[in-house]
Scaffold this active site. Structure first.
Site, short mmCIF file in Angstrom:
data_model
loop_
_atom_site.label_atom_id
_atom_site.label_comp_id
_atom_site.label_asym_id
_atom_site.label_seq_id
_atom_site.Cartn_x
_atom_site.Cartn_y
_atom_site.Cartn_z
N THR A 18 0.84 -1.18 -0.11
CA THR A 18 -0.09 -0.14 0.02
C THR A 18 0.83 1.33 0.02
O THR A 18 1.85 1.08 0.55
CB THR A 18 -0.89 0.10 1.32
OG1 THR A 18 -1.51 1.31 1.33
CG2 THR A 18 -0.12 -0.11 2.39
N ASP A 19 0.42 2.39 -0.45
CA ASP A 19 1.03 3.65 -0.55
C ASP A 19 1.36 4.18 0.93
O ASP A 19 1.95 5.03 1.06
CB ASP A 19 0.08 4.93 -1.18
CG ASP A 19 -1.12 5.05 -0.81
OD1 ASP A 19 -1.63 4.31 0.11
OD2 ASP A 19 -2.10 5.72 -1.74
N GLU A 20 0.49 3.41 1.75
CA GLU A 20 0.70 4.14 3.23
C GLU A 20 2.03 3.88 3.94
O GLU A 20 2.31 4.34 4.95
CB GLU A 20 -0.43 3.16 4.33
CG GLU A 20 -1.50 3.68 3.99
CD GLU A 20 -2.72 3.29 4.95
OE1 GLU A 20 -2.55 3.44 6.32
OE2 GLU A 20 -3.73 2.64 4.91
N TYR A 42 -0.69 -0.14 11.62
CA TYR A 42 -1.14 -0.72 10.58
C TYR A 42 0.03 -0.64 9.23
O TYR A 42 0.28 -1.52 8.53
CB TYR A 42 -2.44 -0.35 9.75
CG TYR A 42 -2.99 -0.85 8.69
CD1 TYR A 42 -3.30 -2.17 8.41
CD2 TYR A 42 -2.91 -0.01 7.31
CE1 TYR A 42 -3.35 -2.73 7.05
CE2 TYR A 42 -2.93 -0.58 6.20
CZ TYR A 42 -3.42 -1.76 5.96
OH TYR A 42 -3.58 -2.29 4.57
N ALA A 44 2.76 0.37 9.33
CA ALA A 44 4.10 -0.33 9.79
C ALA A 44 4.30 -1.73 9.69
O ALA A 44 5.38 -2.19 9.14
CB ALA A 44 4.57 0.12 11.39
N LYS A 46 2.63 -2.96 7.34
CA LYS A 46 2.72 -3.35 5.60
C LYS A 46 4.07 -3.21 5.44
O LYS A 46 4.90 -3.93 4.46
CB LYS A 46 1.66 -2.46 4.88
CG LYS A 46 0.26 -2.73 5.40
CD LYS A 46 0.03 -4.08 4.62
CE LYS A 46 -0.36 -4.06 3.28
NZ LYS A 46 -0.92 -5.24 2.75
N ASN A 71 -5.65 4.00 -3.00
CA ASN A 71 -6.97 3.51 -2.41
C ASN A 71 -7.70 2.87 -3.68
O ASN A 71 -8.22 3.39 -4.66
CB ASN A 71 -7.71 4.81 -1.84
CG ASN A 71 -7.32 4.96 -0.52
OD1 ASN A 71 -6.07 4.96 -0.23
ND2 ASN A 71 -8.26 5.47 0.48
N LYS A 81 -14.88 -0.33 4.67
CA LYS A 81 -14.09 0.65 3.87
C LYS A 81 -15.11 1.67 3.27
O LYS A 81 -16.10 1.74 3.41
CB LYS A 81 -13.56 0.11 2.50
CG LYS A 81 -12.46 -1.16 2.79
CD LYS A 81 -11.47 -0.60 3.59
CE LYS A 81 -10.38 -1.90 3.69
NZ LYS A 81 -9.02 -1.11 4.50
N ARG A 106 -6.59 11.44 -0.83
CA ARG A 106 -6.16 10.08 -1.33
C ARG A 106 -6.33 9.94 -2.77
O ARG A 106 -7.08 10.72 -3.32
CB ARG A 106 -7.13 8.84 -0.71
CG ARG A 106 -6.95 8.94 0.74
CD ARG A 106 -5.69 8.51 1.14
NE ARG A 106 -5.65 8.38 2.71
CZ ARG A 106 -5.30 9.28 3.54
NH1 ARG A 106 -4.76 10.54 3.02
NH2 ARG A 106 -4.97 9.13 4.84
N ASN A 141 -11.45 12.97 1.28
CA ASN A 141 -12.33 12.23 1.79
C ASN A 141 -13.88 12.93 1.70
O ASN A 141 -14.90 12.32 1.66
CB ASN A 141 -12.22 11.93 3.03
CG ASN A 141 -11.14 10.80 3.26
OD1 ASN A 141 -10.57 10.15 2.15
ND2 ASN A 141 -10.47 10.39 4.49
N HIS A 168 -3.60 9.59 11.36
CA HIS A 168 -4.29 9.81 10.09
C HIS A 168 -3.49 10.66 9.09
O HIS A 168 -3.51 11.95 9.25
CB HIS A 168 -5.45 10.28 10.44
CG HIS A 168 -6.46 10.05 9.26
ND1 HIS A 168 -7.80 10.78 9.10
CD2 HIS A 168 -6.54 9.46 7.95
CE1 HIS A 168 -8.48 10.29 7.79
NE2 HIS A 168 -7.58 9.58 7.35
#
Length: 203
Positions: A18-20, A42, A44, A46, A71, A81, A106, A141, A168
């Protein structure tokens, strides 16, 4: 690993991430070589799984390729989601709990575009490499929520701003030169993908 060692020369291990893992970025885009700076547990985990997968390539020559997607949305997504959750709640006239002020941005990519990219990386990606998969379509969002209300005929009064969640990230954005170099580009506009998603959940 044992399956690969038994002689499947066409075997590849695609690790979908993921891009996160990059953390947040206020301007510009993350490239695959940027440092990983996850800001919540989360993300971390990934990032750790990315490094674990790539370590198998380095240590055992396992044919690993890593993808980092923005996303993804579309039919059959779990209703925890944002988009399917808000679609189904808006259709029932229930409130839409939006974190903070809804300004978090996003990139949104329709599931078919993401799956096409994953398949392309599986077949043609370079072993040991990382590929960002992003649409270039950035929406906050709040903007996504407003489009959901338009699609369902719901009122803006359904939006309920709630306390922001810890860690966030404000914005993600991906540089995608590597994946487009394989011949990929997003085919779906957000509105088209949203229409298909609305039909699946509410049609």
């Amino acid at each position: 690993l044992d399956y690969w060692k038994r002689g499947r020369s066409d075997f590849r291990f695609v690790h979908v991430s993921t891009d996160e893992v990059y953390g947040e970025i206020y301007e510009g885009e993350f490239s695959e070589g940027d440092q990983l700076e996850p800001r919540n547990p989360y993300a971390a985990t990934k990032a750790g799984s990315d490094l674990l997968a790539l370590s198998y390539h380095t240590t055992h020559n396992l044919p690993v390729v890593v993808t980092r997607s923005s996303n993804t949305f579309g039919p059959r997504q779990h209703t925890e989601k944002l988009i399917p959750k808000f679609l189904t709640r808006a259709a029932r006239g229930e409130s839409l709990p939006l974190y903070g002020d809804g300004s978090n941005v996003r990139e949104w990519i329709y599931v078919e575009d993401n799956c096409w990219a994953l398949d392309l990386v599986l077949r043609e990606g370079e072993i040991g490499e990382v590929y960002n998969i992003g649409s270039g379509l950035e929406l906050s969002n709040l903007e996504v929520t407003e489009r959901i209300l338009e699609a369902t005929g719901g009122s803006d009064a359904l939006i309920e701003f709630v306390e922001d969640r810890p860690g966030h990230d404000q914005r993600y954005a991906l540089e995608t030169e590597k994946i487009t170099g394989l011949g990929w580009e997003p085919r779906w506009e957000f509105e088209e993908g949203l229409a298909e998603t609305v039909e699946f959940y509410l049609g």
